[in-house]
Write an enzyme that holds these catalytic residues in place. Structure first.
Site, mmCIF file in Angstrom:
data_model
loop_
_atom_site.group_PDB
_atom_site.id
_atom_site.type_symbol
_atom_site.label_atom_id
_atom_site.label_comp_id
_atom_site.label_asym_id
_atom_site.label_seq_id
_atom_site.Cartn_x
_atom_site.Cartn_y
_atom_site.Cartn_z
ATOM 1 C CB SER A 128 -0.531 -0.237 1.044
ATOM 2 O OG SER A 128 -1.622 1.190 1.019
ATOM 3 C CE1 TYR A 141 -4.410 -2.201 4.931
ATOM 4 C CE2 TYR A 141 -3.202 -0.371 4.331
ATOM 5 C CZ TYR A 141 -3.894 -0.966 4.072
ATOM 6 O OH TYR A 141 -4.198 -1.694 2.367
#
Length: 266
Positions: A128, A141
């Site tokens: 990501s 995350y």
């Protein structure tokens, strides 16, 4: 012969889009899900739980037995998590790493013996753009995806001698149902972060809803598969999402932090 592709987390979101697109391009695609019997897709599905090594081994063996080879692994399975670090249960942090980080590693470990025997193979880890920076209320995350980025770099060097390539594809915000599957730390009434966290939860969902079409990600994945000498890092997203990584490298830490805080209204 068609390339055999195994993609984890293919029952929804970016994974489903990638798998469906590659299927139309005549790749032999095997998607995975914990409950494949509940999934309706045009490609083959096998049962796989990235938090269970026995499940992973069984799924990989099933694909290799059927096809006699495995050309590409796309490590896509992942989970979102939001919340102030102070308020987020540590057990939920560990669970996120079990899926996003250790789960991805276990799948790589399961496919590497076959790829070594073949003297060829490609592993694509879906990370990501958030993994390049610590984002407020998304710190866990960011950490799990950032950790996978570094493991990708290390493994790339370790397995190159066997003809195996390892790369990562870091998406920004895409219009998927990822927000529905996130673990959201509750907005606790007594929390010191109540107002700012609530505001940012709405902002995160807004970013996903206005994200790009996942087909863009799928087409980049195809380009990576077909590249003779793929890069190690691919960033896929809006210009400002990718540019934010450039800014982090170029700007003093405090200046970059201020930019992020302004963006997240902190």
């Amino acid at each position: 012969m068609s390339k055999v592709v195994l993609i984890t987390g293919a029952s929804s979101g970016i994974g489903k889009s990638i798998a469906s697109y590659l299927h139309t391009k005549n790749y032999k695609v095997y998607g995975t899900s914990r409950n494949p019997q509940n999934v309706s897709v045009p490609f083959s599905m096998v049962a796989l739980d990235v938090t269970c090594p026995e499940s992973i081994q069984k799924a990989v063996e099933e694909v290799v037995t059927k096809e006699g080879k495995l050309d590409v692994l796309i490590n896509n399975a992942g989970k979102g998590i939001t919340g102030p670090i102070e308020d987020t249960p540590t057990d939920e942090m560990r669970a996120n790493f079990e899926t996003n980080f250790f789960g991805a590693i276990e799948v790589m470990k399961a496919v590497l013996p076959t790829m070594r025997t073949q003297k060829s193979g490609l592993i694509i880890n879906t990370t990501s753009i958030a993994g390049y920076m610590g984002l407020p209320f998304r710190g866990i995350y960011s950490a799990s995806k950032g950790a996978l980025e570094l493991v990708t770099e290390a493994l790339s060097m370790e397995v190159k001698q066997f003809g195996i390539r390892v790369v990562n594809a870091a998406p920004g915000d895409f219009a998927t149902n990822i927000a529905a599957g996130r673990y959201h730390t509750p907005v606790f009434e007594e929390s010191a972060y109540k107002e700012k966290y609530a505001e940012n939860l709405a902002l995160m969902d807004e970013h996903v809803d206005s994200g790009k079409d996942p087909i863009i990600m799928a087409k980049v994945i195809e380009q990576i598969i077909e590249a003779k000498n793929p890069k190690i890092h691919y960033k896929i997203g809006a210009f400002m999402e990718k540019f934010s990584i450039v800014l982090k490298r170029a700007l003093p830490d405090k200046v970059y932090e201020k930019l992020l805080m302004n963006h997240y209204k902190l």
